[in-house]
Write a protein that holds these residues in place. Structure first.
Motif, PDB file in Angstrom:
ATOM      1  N   ALA A 109       0.771  -1.338   0.099  1.00 53.81           N
ATOM      2  CA  ALA A 109       0.084   0.083  -0.061  1.00 53.81           C
ATOM      3  C   ALA A 109       0.842   1.224  -0.135  1.00 53.81           C
ATOM      4  O   ALA A 109       0.840   2.171   0.672  1.00 53.81           O
ATOM      5  CB  ALA A 109      -1.055  -0.027   1.087  1.00 53.81           C
ATOM      6  N   ASN A 256     -13.655  -6.662   7.672  1.00 51.98           N
ATOM      7  CA  ASN A 256     -13.377  -5.400   6.962  1.00 51.98           C
ATOM      8  C   ASN A 256     -14.405  -5.564   6.063  1.00 51.98           C
ATOM      9  O   ASN A 256     -14.045  -4.780   5.038  1.00 51.98           O
ATOM     10  CB  ASN A 256     -12.015  -5.918   6.279  1.00 51.98           C
ATOM     11  N   SER A 257     -15.619  -5.763   6.396  1.00 57.66           N
ATOM     12  CA  SER A 257     -16.845  -5.199   5.693  1.00 57.66           C
ATOM     13  C   SER A 257     -16.930  -5.249   4.163  1.00 57.66           C
ATOM     14  O   SER A 257     -17.011  -4.130   3.327  1.00 57.66           O
ATOM     15  CB  SER A 257     -17.217  -3.940   6.147  1.00 57.66           C
ATOM     16  N   GLU A 259     -14.188  -6.412   2.204  1.00 59.97           N
ATOM     17  CA  GLU A 259     -13.119  -6.549   1.154  1.00 59.97           C
ATOM     18  C   GLU A 259     -13.083  -7.891   0.496  1.00 59.97           C
ATOM     19  O   GLU A 259     -12.368  -7.855  -0.731  1.00 59.97           O
ATOM     20  CB  GLU A 259     -11.781  -6.664   2.215  1.00 59.97           C
ATOM     21  N   GLU A 262     -14.560  -7.507  -2.787  1.00 63.92           N
ATOM     22  CA  GLU A 262     -13.854  -6.382  -3.594  1.00 63.92           C
ATOM     23  C   GLU A 262     -12.989  -7.562  -4.584  1.00 63.92           C
ATOM     24  O   GLU A 262     -12.620  -7.225  -5.590  1.00 63.92           O
ATOM     25  CB  GLU A 262     -12.850  -5.466  -3.148  1.00 63.92           C
ATOM     26  N   ARG A 527      -7.274   7.136  -7.404  1.00 59.64           N
ATOM     27  CA  ARG A 527      -8.093   6.582  -6.498  1.00 59.64           C
ATOM     28  C   ARG A 527      -9.560   6.414  -7.265  1.00 59.64           C
ATOM     29  O   ARG A 527     -10.175   5.301  -6.782  1.00 59.64           O
ATOM     30  CB  ARG A 527      -8.344   7.477  -5.068  1.00 59.64           C
ATOM     31  N   LEU A 533      -7.782  -2.393  -3.240  1.00 58.56           N
ATOM     32  CA  LEU A 533      -8.673  -2.333  -2.335  1.00 58.56           C
ATOM     33  C   LEU A 533      -8.898  -1.054  -1.510  1.00 58.56           C
ATOM     34  O   LEU A 533      -8.083  -0.214  -1.422  1.00 58.56           O
ATOM     35  CB  LEU A 533      -8.425  -3.361  -1.175  1.00 58.56           C
ATOM     36  N   SER A 534     -10.274  -0.607  -1.146  1.00 59.23           N
ATOM     37  CA  SER A 534     -10.694   0.442  -0.693  1.00 59.23           C
ATOM     38  C   SER A 534     -10.441   1.733  -1.568  1.00 59.23           C
ATOM     39  O   SER A 534     -10.687   3.046  -1.111  1.00 59.23           O
ATOM     40  CB  SER A 534      -9.758   1.060   0.665  1.00 59.23           C
ATOM     41  N   ASN A 535     -10.122   1.540  -2.655  1.00 63.70           N
ATOM     42  CA  ASN A 535     -10.315   2.646  -3.792  1.00 63.70           C
ATOM     43  C   ASN A 535     -11.820   2.875  -4.296  1.00 63.70           C
ATOM     44  O   ASN A 535     -12.633   2.363  -3.800  1.00 63.70           O
ATOM     45  CB  ASN A 535      -9.295   2.457  -4.840  1.00 63.70           C
ATOM     46  N   ARG A 539     -16.858   2.145  -5.925  1.00 59.94           N
ATOM     47  CA  ARG A 539     -17.925   3.027  -5.283  1.00 59.94           C
ATOM     48  C   ARG A 539     -18.724   3.781  -6.079  1.00 59.94           C
ATOM     49  O   ARG A 539     -18.477   4.282  -7.194  1.00 59.94           O
ATOM     50  CB  ARG A 539     -17.309   3.977  -4.658  1.00 59.94           C
ATOM     51  N   THR A 544     -21.313   3.325  -0.800  1.00 59.87           N
ATOM     52  CA  THR A 544     -19.943   3.323  -0.511  1.00 59.87           C
ATOM     53  C   THR A 544     -19.347   2.041  -0.540  1.00 59.87           C
ATOM     54  O   THR A 544     -18.078   2.082  -1.033  1.00 59.87           O
ATOM     55  CB  THR A 544     -19.668   3.657   0.989  1.00 59.87           C
ATOM     56  N   SER A 545     -19.859   0.949  -0.773  1.00 60.86           N
ATOM     57  CA  SER A 545     -19.257  -0.249  -1.037  1.00 60.86           C
ATOM     58  C   SER A 545     -20.359  -1.295  -1.881  1.00 60.86           C
ATOM     59  O   SER A 545     -21.729  -1.158  -1.277  1.00 60.86           O
ATOM     60  CB  SER A 545     -18.733  -0.929  -0.149  1.00 60.86           C
TER      61      SER A 545
END
Lengths: 568, 308
Positions: A109, A256-257, A259, A262, A527, A533-535, A539, A544-545
């Motif tokens: 990361a 991690n809700s 992940e 994703e 982003r 992940l988390s980008n 979204r 949001t996810s």
């Protein structure tokens, strides 16, 4: 009375000591207690341990220390050899280099261009472009190749974005994937038969005996290793419905809700979009080539598509409207909401390692075996480090003969049958639709610029850094971590076994999507489009996810419409 | 001469004592408040851009700030943020006033087991918030489903995957967690209430309720109003432990302003290009927080109970 007061004071003192010491106790495990050997030069090396573990680092350190046991890194000081002090933990040290005491860092990361722009990392062009035998000395390394020659073109382009100079190198790579148990498939004959004809019962889709001819599989070519596996997502759901009474199709961790979802989204998207289209998320210019996007949805909720080129002007709208992106959301929705497709573990918040353990043991323990684990390709190394395979071998007779875990080749065509896939494959090079993997972790090796003033130390750091990219080190890295470095190198036949071999072969035979470019748009808006992940790739404008939204009852259409308008 | 030297020595000793006491908090205030906020203010008006591999900066004027206001009023996500932030604030107020005051009064009056309750209720406040939320999360995610399975034989969802209960679990957690720390402040303030006032009230025939309402509350009202006013800020910057439970992937139904800002900064991963719009959003939220705070403070000062 006095006794009571003394007792109260004693309890209060104990609580105060425990509270004060807890911070120190927590950090106690993070330090390296090796005594400093003053007869040698010292080098501090940090490595993020997630996924790849630390065996590769210990191995590289041992070899380097032995190879340079008599070398003077600080001429005139009387010191010979080097003592490398490793710091192998899971932390975000790469973002705080100014306060880091480590000289060489291998991190996940990492925001390479931000590190370069912030002048946090040292230029390493000299060691990257010189032949390795000149950098490391021909008595230690006979390689005449440069590190640069082992870089993928996309990596070269991105790494040299600033004045054509190198400030770091790619570290390990893993890709989003499904893992399947091949022996479970073999024993239950979960392979599609070639040309099933008119099907009246679900079992007629599948082979009856191991001698039956399997369908072409997702690559569209007969006689390859993926034969009989679902060639399209339509076939994938047929397989899930067929197996679900006796085998749970999917397991994943929902900590991690989302992940894991994703990982699934990325893997499905990449294989449906193909390498060229997926790379547009980083280059923003299709050079006149058209991609399929969704224009709108009809009254029945079916996507209305059109073909569109991607340019530096329309990239936002077009890339957010990709048909493959919508199809991946549909797949995720089915996995999330079809409760009979999901393991209990995926509903109870069990952590990643425990889910891995239950997946490994699912043929021996519990009510049903599990077919697919949604994970990163590094998973096997994590599970092996936790001794899950050794424990299972000791606990269950026949464990090794009943289990073989492999990356699952996913469909590259969304709907239809294997025959449709054959048609598509016939138009491709070598008559095959290659699978696609991405470089997921954003992992780089860098040298901390904070120590730039210490010439001897920097020379030592550069030599160790270059040493980690010799052919021998790359091979050792792959053997010990079971993961590839994100470099273009080969490993001689016979050096890899088991999952390390399967992972390597899957990675090398894939179309690789390196997730970066030197484009200004990428640097400023990465982003929005990176599949990390988390980008923001998955979204929407409001949502949001995908995981949270699908779980809350949103439809793939409503989610996708929200994604489509994100950049409008 | 000797006297002067002694005075000078005393002065130096006092100065050292003063600096050692006040120095650390002052440095902390300057770094973590003044510098951070001033830098954030400047960031709101800057523009960072990578052009040809070079990081360039320019004056952005009010562009980011205007975009932030537009975002706040047009993005549906911020409706969730507003609702949740206000709900969490109100819950904090209820737990921090009604419950904390009641417990504090109980402890202040040294009723049965008051010291035990004091220790028990304050205990969560001395354990790291992250540790506590992890324990809470795993208990409800793994512990409760395991107990239910053991007793009834049925599988139930862990609460982070159970979208029906996850919101309420976060609410309950925040409610419990805010009890302890407030209680300690209130008991401390109550301890400073003059015994003669209490005795006078008792002689006048005041019952416990009247003593609490007419003597204790006015005596601690300055502390209480300070708590209520400063906590108003949490509407605009509190993430309310959402990150501890859900990482960066909480459902939009759980979003607060603070959580949104938190994950935006985290997601920027040190990329300067992304910071100015986030800083501007923070500034826009501050522009709402300041007038609200001053108005509420003014209302408390004007209409709140007085000790006289």
């Amino acid at each position: 009375m006095r006794q009571k007061k003394t007792l109260t004071k004693l309890i209060a003192l104990c609580i105060a000591i425990i509270t004060t010491c807890s911070a120190f106790l927590v950090s106690a495990g993070c330090t390296n207690d090796s005594p400093i050997d003053t007869s040698k030069s010292q080098l501090k090396v940090y490595s993020f341990t997630g996924g790849v573990g630390r065996a590769f680092l210990d191995d590289a350190i041992t070899r380097f220390q032995n190879d340079y046991a008599n070398y003077e890194f600080e001429p005139g000081s009387g010191k010979k050899g080097v003592q490398i002090i490793p710091s192998a933990v899971k932390s975000t040290e790469i973002n705080t280099l100014a306060s880091s005491g480590n000289h060489v860092l291998f991190a996940e990361a990492a925001n390479y261009d931000a590190l370069v722009s912030g002048e946090d990392v040292l230029e390493v062009t000299d060691i990257v472009t010189k032949p390795l035998n000149q950098v490391l000395g021909s008595d230690v390394c006979s390689e005449t190749a440069t590190i640069e020659s082992k870089l993928y073109p996309e990596s070269k382009d991105y790494l040299t974005f600033k004045d054509g100079k190198y400030f770091g190198l790619p570290h390990y790579t893993y890709y989003s994937t499904l893992i399947y148990n091949k022996k479970l498939f073999d024993d239950n004959k979960l392979y599609f038969i070639n040309n099933p004809g008119e099907v009246t019962q679900p079992e007629e889709y599948f082979i009856f005996s191991s001698t039956d001819v399997k369908s072409c599989g997702p690559d569209g070519k007969m006689g390859t290793s993926d034969d009989g596996l679902p060639a399209t997502w339509d076939e994938f759901w047929i397989l899930c419905d067929y197996m679900k009474e006796t085998i749970t199709p999917f397991t994943f961790t929902n900590t991690n809700s989302g992940e894991s979802i994703e990982y699934l989204l990325n893997a499905v998207y990449l294989n449906l979009a193909g390498k060229d289209q997926a790379r547009l998320n980083y280059t923003y210019d299709s050079k006149g080539e058209k991609i399929t996007i969704i224009e709108s949805f009809d009254t029945q909720g079916n996507p209305v598509t059109k073909e569109e080129v991607v340019t530096n002007e329309n990239y936002g709208v077009v890339l957010n409207s990709q048909l493959a992106k919508y199809q991946a959301i549909e797949v995720a929705n089915k996995v999330i909401n079809a409760t009979d497709y999901r393991s209990t573990d995926s509903k109870t918040g069990l952590n990643m390692l425990r889910v891995q353990q239950n997946f490994i043991e699912s043929r021996h323990y519990g009510s049903k075996p599990t077919a697919f684990l949604i994970e990163g390709s590094y998973w096997y190394n994590e599970a092996a480090d936790a001794n899950y395979f050794d424990d299972a071998k000791n606990a269950y007779n026949g464990f090794e003969s009943m289990n073989e875990f492999l990356p699952m080749p996913l469909p590259r065509v969304y709907s239809g049958t294997a025959e449709d896939v054959k048609q598509v494959a016939s138009t491709k090079k070598d008559g095959i639709i290659k699978h696609v993997v991405n470089d997921q972790p954003d992992a780089y090796g860098v040298i901390n610029a904070k120590f730039a003033g210490d010439t001897n130390l920097i020379n030592l750091a550069k030599m160790f850094f270059a040493y980690c990219y010799t052919q021998e080190s790359l091979e050792q890295f792959t053997i010990l971590s079971r993961c590839p470095k994100n470099m273009n190198y080969e490993i001689p036949e016979g050096k890899l076994t088991g999952y390390a071999k399967a992972n390597w072969e899957y990675y090398k035979s894939a179309d690789l999507v390196n997730p970066y470019s030197s484009s200004d748009i990428y640097m400023n808006k990465k982003r929005q489009f990176s599949l990390h992940l988390s980008n923001s790739f998955w979204r929407g404008k409001t949502y949001t996810s995908v995981y949270a939204s699908m779980r809350d009852g949103r439809t793939p259409q409503s989610y996708f419409e929200d994604v489509m308008i994100k950049m409008a | 001469m000797q006297k002067q030297r002694t005075m000078k020595k005393e002065y130096v000793q006092k100065l050292i004592f003063y600096v050692s006491i006040i120095g650390l908090p002052l440095i902390q205030f300057m770094i973590f408040y003044l510098f951070v906020n001033f830098n954030s203010l400047l960031l709101s008006f800057k523009n960072y851009e990578m052009i040809g591999g070079e990081l360039t900066q320019s004056f952005a004027g009010f562009t980011h700030l205007l975009d932030a206001y537009k975002l706040l009023f047009t993005e549906p996500l911020f409706a969730y943020c507003l609702k949740n932030s206000v709900v969490f604030y109100l819950l904090n107020v209820i737990s921090g006033t009604v419950f904390s005051l009641s417990f504090s009064y109980y402890i202040y009056k040294k009723r049965n087991y008051s010291n035990f309750f004091k220790a028990m209720l304050y205990l969560p406040a001395i354990v790291s918030g992250m540790v506590l939320s992890v324990v809470f999360k795993y208990f409800f995610n793994l512990g409760i489903p395991a107990i239910v399975k053991m007793v009834t034989g049925t599988n139930i969802l862990g609460w982070t995957d159970n979208f029906i209960v996850e919101y309420y679990m976060v609410v309950i957690y925040n409610f419990i967690i805010s009890l302890g720390s407030n209680m300690l402040i209130y008991t401390g303030t109550m301890a400073s209430i003059s015994e003669s006032s209490i005795e006078a009230a008792q002689l006048d025939g005041a019952n416990k309720y009247q003593e609490f309402w007419y003597i204790v509350i006015p005596s601690i009202f300055r502390t209480l109003s300070l708590f209520l006013v400063t906590n108003l800020l949490t509407i605009f910057n509190g993430q309310h432990n959402i990150f501890n439970f859900f990482g960066q992937k909480a459902s939009e139904k759980l979003y607060t302003f603070g959580y949104y800002l938190y994950i935006q900064v985290l997601g920027a991963n040190g990329n300067l290009v992304e910071f100015p719009p986030i800083a501007a959003l923070g500034l826009a939220l501050t522009s709402f927080a300041i007038p609200i705070m001053f108005t509420v403070r003014w209302l408390f000062n004007k209409y709140g109970p007085s000790e006289e």
